[in-house]
Design a protein around this motif. Structure first.
Motif, PDB file in Angstrom:
ATOM      1  N   LEU A 364      11.016  24.668   9.109  1.00 17.26           N
ATOM      2  CA  LEU A 364      11.271  25.534   7.963  1.00 17.26           C
ATOM      3  C   LEU A 364      12.051  24.761   6.909  1.00 17.26           C
ATOM      4  O   LEU A 364      13.142  24.258   7.183  1.00 17.26           O
ATOM      5  CB  LEU A 364      12.065  26.770   8.386  1.00 17.26           C
ATOM      6  CG  LEU A 364      11.468  27.626   9.512  1.00 17.26           C
ATOM      7  CD1 LEU A 364      12.330  28.862   9.733  1.00 17.26           C
ATOM      8  CD2 LEU A 364      10.039  28.039   9.172  1.00 17.26           C
ATOM      9  N   ALA A 365      11.492  24.665   5.711  1.00 17.04           N
ATOM     10  CA  ALA A 365      12.130  23.943   4.618  1.00 17.04           C
ATOM     11  C   ALA A 365      12.775  24.932   3.657  1.00 17.04           C
ATOM     12  O   ALA A 365      12.275  26.038   3.449  1.00 17.04           O
ATOM     13  CB  ALA A 365      11.099  23.090   3.884  1.00 17.04           C
ATOM     14  N   GLN A 366      13.889  24.536   3.059  1.00 21.28           N
ATOM     15  CA  GLN A 366      14.593  25.434   2.147  1.00 21.28           C
ATOM     16  C   GLN A 366      15.505  24.627   1.227  1.00 21.28           C
ATOM     17  O   GLN A 366      16.077  23.608   1.613  1.00 21.28           O
ATOM     18  CB  GLN A 366      15.430  26.444   2.944  1.00 21.28           C
ATOM     19  CG  GLN A 366      16.030  27.558   2.107  1.00 21.28           C
ATOM     20  CD  GLN A 366      16.835  28.540   2.957  1.00 21.28           C
ATOM     21  OE1 GLN A 366      17.429  28.154   3.963  1.00 21.28           O
ATOM     22  NE2 GLN A 366      16.845  29.802   2.569  1.00 21.28           N
ATOM     23  N   LEU A 367      15.639  25.108   0.005  1.00 23.07           N
ATOM     24  CA  LEU A 367      16.595  24.564  -0.942  1.00 23.07           C
ATOM     25  C   LEU A 367      17.781  25.518  -0.977  1.00 23.07           C
ATOM     26  O   LEU A 367      17.607  26.726  -1.168  1.00 23.07           O
ATOM     27  CB  LEU A 367      15.964  24.466  -2.334  1.00 23.07           C
ATOM     28  CG  LEU A 367      16.503  23.377  -3.272  1.00 23.07           C
ATOM     29  CD1 LEU A 367      16.250  22.003  -2.662  1.00 23.07           C
ATOM     30  CD2 LEU A 367      15.832  23.462  -4.621  1.00 23.07           C
ATOM     31  N   VAL A 368      18.995  24.997  -0.753  1.00 27.55           N
ATOM     32  CA  VAL A 368      20.177  25.853  -0.693  1.00 27.55           C
ATOM     33  C   VAL A 368      21.221  25.375  -1.691  1.00 27.55           C
ATOM     34  O   VAL A 368      21.245  24.199  -2.078  1.00 27.55           O
ATOM     35  CB  VAL A 368      20.785  25.881   0.732  1.00 27.55           C
ATOM     36  CG1 VAL A 368      19.777  26.383   1.746  1.00 27.55           C
ATOM     37  CG2 VAL A 368      21.308  24.507   1.130  1.00 27.55           C
ATOM     38  N   GLU A 369      22.092  26.301  -2.081  1.00 27.57           N
ATOM     39  CA  GLU A 369      23.169  25.974  -3.017  1.00 27.57           C
ATOM     40  C   GLU A 369      24.489  26.479  -2.467  1.00 27.57           C
ATOM     41  O   GLU A 369      24.601  27.637  -2.059  1.00 27.57           O
ATOM     42  CB  GLU A 369      22.903  26.599  -4.380  1.00 27.57           C
ATOM     43  CG  GLU A 369      23.967  26.240  -5.430  1.00 27.57           C
ATOM     44  CD  GLU A 369      23.636  26.808  -6.792  1.00 27.57           C
ATOM     45  OE1 GLU A 369      22.834  26.178  -7.508  1.00 27.57           O
ATOM     46  OE2 GLU A 369      24.164  27.902  -7.116  1.00 27.57           O
ATOM     47  N   MET A 370      25.494  25.615  -2.469  1.00 32.14           N
ATOM     48  CA  MET A 370      26.823  25.981  -2.015  1.00 32.14           C
ATOM     49  C   MET A 370      27.589  26.677  -3.144  1.00 32.14           C
ATOM     50  O   MET A 370      27.186  26.613  -4.310  1.00 32.14           O
ATOM     51  CB  MET A 370      27.578  24.728  -1.552  1.00 32.14           C
ATOM     52  CG  MET A 370      26.888  23.994  -0.401  1.00 32.14           C
ATOM     53  SD  MET A 370      26.707  25.007   1.074  1.00 32.14           S
ATOM     54  CE  MET A 370      28.416  25.108   1.624  1.00 32.14           C
ATOM     55  N   PRO A 371      28.694  27.341  -2.838  1.00 35.33           N
ATOM     56  CA  PRO A 371      29.457  28.039  -3.878  1.00 35.33           C
ATOM     57  C   PRO A 371      29.916  27.143  -5.019  1.00 35.33           C
ATOM     58  O   PRO A 371      30.114  27.612  -6.131  1.00 35.33           O
ATOM     59  CB  PRO A 371      30.651  28.613  -3.109  1.00 35.33           C
ATOM     60  CG  PRO A 371      30.141  28.813  -1.727  1.00 35.33           C
ATOM     61  CD  PRO A 371      29.220  27.655  -1.486  1.00 35.33           C
ATOM     62  N   ASP A 372      30.100  25.827  -4.768  1.00 36.51           N
ATOM     63  CA  ASP A 372      30.533  24.927  -5.836  1.00 36.51           C
ATOM     64  C   ASP A 372      29.379  24.433  -6.693  1.00 36.51           C
ATOM     65  O   ASP A 372      29.569  23.609  -7.595  1.00 36.51           O
ATOM     66  CB  ASP A 372      31.288  23.726  -5.250  1.00 36.51           C
ATOM     67  CG  ASP A 372      30.426  22.859  -4.332  1.00 36.51           C
ATOM     68  OD1 ASP A 372      29.229  23.178  -4.143  1.00 36.51           O
ATOM     69  OD2 ASP A 372      30.954  21.869  -3.798  1.00 36.51           O
ATOM     70  N   GLY A 373      28.154  24.917  -6.425  1.00 35.15           N
ATOM     71  CA  GLY A 373      26.994  24.538  -7.214  1.00 35.15           C
ATOM     72  C   GLY A 373      26.203  23.373  -6.663  1.00 35.15           C
ATOM     73  O   GLY A 373      25.105  23.084  -7.155  1.00 35.15           O
ATOM     74  N   ALA A 374      26.708  22.679  -5.643  1.00 33.74           N
ATOM     75  CA  ALA A 374      25.981  21.559  -5.055  1.00 33.74           C
ATOM     76  C   ALA A 374      24.740  22.074  -4.318  1.00 33.74           C
ATOM     77  O   ALA A 374      24.816  23.067  -3.593  1.00 33.74           O
ATOM     78  CB  ALA A 374      26.878  20.786  -4.092  1.00 33.74           C
TER      79      ALA A 374
END
Length: 467
Positions: A364-374
Motif C-alpha cells: 500500500l502506497a501513500q503520501l503523508v504529511e506531518m503537522p510541521d508540513g514535512a
C-alpha cells in the motif's frame, strides 16, 4: 541609566514585524550597522534610540529593559545540570550564545523541560511501579545510537565484505556455506530441531557445546540470517564490544540489546553486500520483492537493509522503517530521515499502515504529511511471523518503509501515487494522538498532553475533544 544590552529582544522584535535591519534602522533614524551592533550586544541602548523604539514599534520600554536574559540564562544553566543530560553538557559560553541568538528556542526548551520535571514529579508519587517510565527505554537508547550514526556502521560493513570474500558463493548457497564456515573455523555445528524439542525458542547458541540450534518454525531466509547473526558473535566480539562502548548506553540489559542489534546489522550486511545491493536497488527502482528474490531474503529483511545505505559516496535513499502489530504497538523502528517515529503504540490511524492487515501481502502506497508540513512517501505491507502454536491466530505484523517526498520519484511503487495531485489528497498524519497538535482531526482519540483544545458546549466538532 544602567548599561542596557537588549540584542536578543531587539532581534526578536524586528523578526516579529518582518523587518530587515535596514528597515528597522530607517524607522529608528540610525544606520543599519548600528542596529547590527545593538543586536549583537556590541553597543548599549541609548535613551534616544529607546524612545524611537517605543514610538516606532509601540513597545513598553520597561519590557525592553527587563533583565529577562539573565533569568533565562540562570534557568537554562539549572536545566542542563539535570542528571537527565548525563554527558556533553554545553558550557556557559554556549548557553549565553543560545540566549543571545535564539531566545525563542530557549523559551521553548525551558517550557518543555518544565513539563518534563512536572511529569517526573507526578510519576515519582506513584512509587516504584512508575520507575521504568522515568528513564529512557532500552529501545529508545538504541534507536538514538543508531540514528546518531545515520543507521550506518562502516566498520561492520567492512568486516562483512571481508568475510563475504572468504565465503564465496551464490545467495541460494549461503545456508550451506555459512554452516561449513562455522564448522571449519570455529568448530560450531548448526542443527535444525523440532518444535517439540525447542517449543519457545527460535535460535539457541550453546558456545560451550559448539552448537547452534535452529527451530523448524523459521523459514529459510530467517535460518540463514540467524546463522549470520551467530557468526558476528564469534567472529567480531571485540568490534561489537567497541561499538557498544561507543553507544554510551549504561545499563546492562540495554547494552545486551544493542549488541544483538549490531550483530543483526552485520548479518544483513553479510547476506546483502552493500555495493551489489545498492546497485540492484537503484536499477530496479527499489523493487523490494526483486531484491528479496535476488539475495534470498525476506521482505522485511530487505526493508531493514534499505535503511542502512548511507555510505559516503554511495548513498541510497534515506528510509525510515516502522513495524507494528494489530493493536498498533510499535515493535521495531529504524530511521535515517527527519520523520518522527512513535516509540510506543498508537501510531496515527490516518496512516494506511493499519489497512495493510486487511490486505495481506499487498503493498500500500501513500503520501503523508506531518503537522510541521514535512511530506513523506510510504509503503506498507504485512510480514509473516514464525508460528509456534497450533491454536489459530493471526501473528502477522505490518512493516512500513518511507522516505522524504523529494526522493519518491526514484521508487517504482510511487508510480501508483500521483505526486502532483491536489494537496488535499495527502494524508494528514501525526506521531501519536497524545502529542499531535492537529485540530479538527476526525481520528483524534486522546486529548493532547501539551495543549488544550477549544470546547464550546453549543457546538459539536468532529470529535468529543474539541468544538
Amino acid at each position: 541609566m544602567r548599561k542596557a544590552l537588549i540584542g536578543s529582544q531587539l532581534r526578536q522584535l524586528r523578526r516579529d514585524h518582518g523587518h530587515t535591519q535596514a528597515e528597522m534602522a530607517r524607522r529608528l533614524k540610525v544606520s543599519p550597522a548600528y542596529v547590527n551592533l545593538l543586536e549583537n550586544n556590541q553597543r548599549a541602548l541609548s535613551v534616544p534610540v529607546l524612545m524611537a523604539l517605543t514610538e516606532a514599534y509601540g513597545v513598553d520600554m520597561r519590557e525592553l529593559l527587563s533583565d529577562r536574559d539573565a533569568a533565562r540564562l540562570a534557568e537554562l544553566r539549572s536545566a542542563v545540570a539535570d542528571p537527565a543530560f548525563d554527558r556533553d553538557r554545553p558550557d556557559l559560553a554556549e548557553l549565553r550564545a543560545a540566549v543571545d541568538h535564539a531566545p525563542r528556542l530557549v523559551d521553548l526548551f525551558l517550557q518543555l523541560y518544565r513539563g518534563h520535571r512536572s511529569a517526573v514529579e507526578r510519576l515519582s508519587r506513584l512509587g516504584d511501579s512508575a520507575g521504568e517510565l522515568l528513564g529512557a527505554s532500552p529501545e529508545a537508547a538504541i534507536h538514538d545510537f543508531f540514528r546518531d550514526n545515520a543507521n550506518y556502521f562502516d566498520a561492520l560493513e567492512t568486516a562483512a565484505e571481508d568475510i563475504r570474500r572468504q565465503i564465496v558463493g551464490a545467495p541460494d548457497d549461503m545456508y550451506a556455506l555459512l554452516k561449513r564456515y562455522l564448522r571449519m573455523k570455529f568448530q560450531i555445528d548448526v542443527r535444525q530441531v523440532s518444535l517439540d524439542e525447542m517449543p519457545d525458542t527460535l535460535r539457541l547458541f550453546d558456545d560451550r557445546a559448539g552448537c547452534v540450534l535452529l527451530s523448524e518454525a523459521l523459514d529459510h531466509p530467517n535460518r540463514v540470517f540467524q546463522i549470520a547473526h551467530v557468526l558476528a558473535l564469534v567472529e567480531l566480539p571485540d568490534l561489537l564490544d567497541a561499538l557498544v562502548g561507543e553507544s554510551g548506553i549504561a545499563t546492562e540489559p540495554a547494552r545486551a540489546r544493542c549488541r544483538v542489534e549490531l550483530a543483526n546489522y552485520f548479518a544483513a550486511a553479510l547476506l546483502m553486500p552493500y555495493r551489489p545491493f545498492l546497485d540492484l536497488a537503484e536499477q530496479s527502482a527499489y523493487d523490494i520483492d526483486r531484491l528479496a528474490a535476488a539475495f534470498g531474503m525476506s521482505f522485511e529483511q530487505v526493508c531493514h537493509r534499505l535503511t542502512t545505505l548511507q555510505r559516503d559516496g554511495a548513498r541510497g535513499i534515506g528510509f525510515f522503517l516502522l513495524r507494528i502489530d494489530r493493536a498498533g504497538n510499535v515493535t521495531k523502528r529504524v530511521n535515517a530521515t527527519p520523520f518522527a517515529l512513535a516509540e510506543k503504540g498508537g501510531s496515527c490511524p490516518a496512516w494506511n499502515i493499519h489497512n495493510a492487515f486487511s490486505m495481506s501481502d499487498m503493498v500500500l502506497a501513500q503520501l503523508v504529511e506531518m503537522p510541521d508540513g514535512a511530506q513523506f512517501f510510504t509503503i506498507s505491507r504485512t510480514s509473516p511471523r514464525p508460528v509456534f502454536s497450533r491454536t489459530p491466530q493471526d501473528s502477522r505484523l505490518v512493516v512500513a518503509l518511507g522516505c522524504e517526498r523529494g526522493d519518491a520519484h526514484r521508487i517504482g511503487y510511487a508510480r501508483a501515487v500521483n505526486l502532483d495531485r491536489d494537496p488535499g489528497m495527502v494524508a494528514q498524519i501525526g506521531i501519536a494522538c497524545h502529542i499531535c497538535p492537529r485540530q479538527a482531526c476526525s481520528q483524534r482519540a486522546h486529548q493532547p498532553m501539551h495543549m488544550v483544545l477549544p470546547i464550546d458546549a453549543k457546538r459539536r466538532g468532529r470529535t468529543r475533544y474539541e468544538s
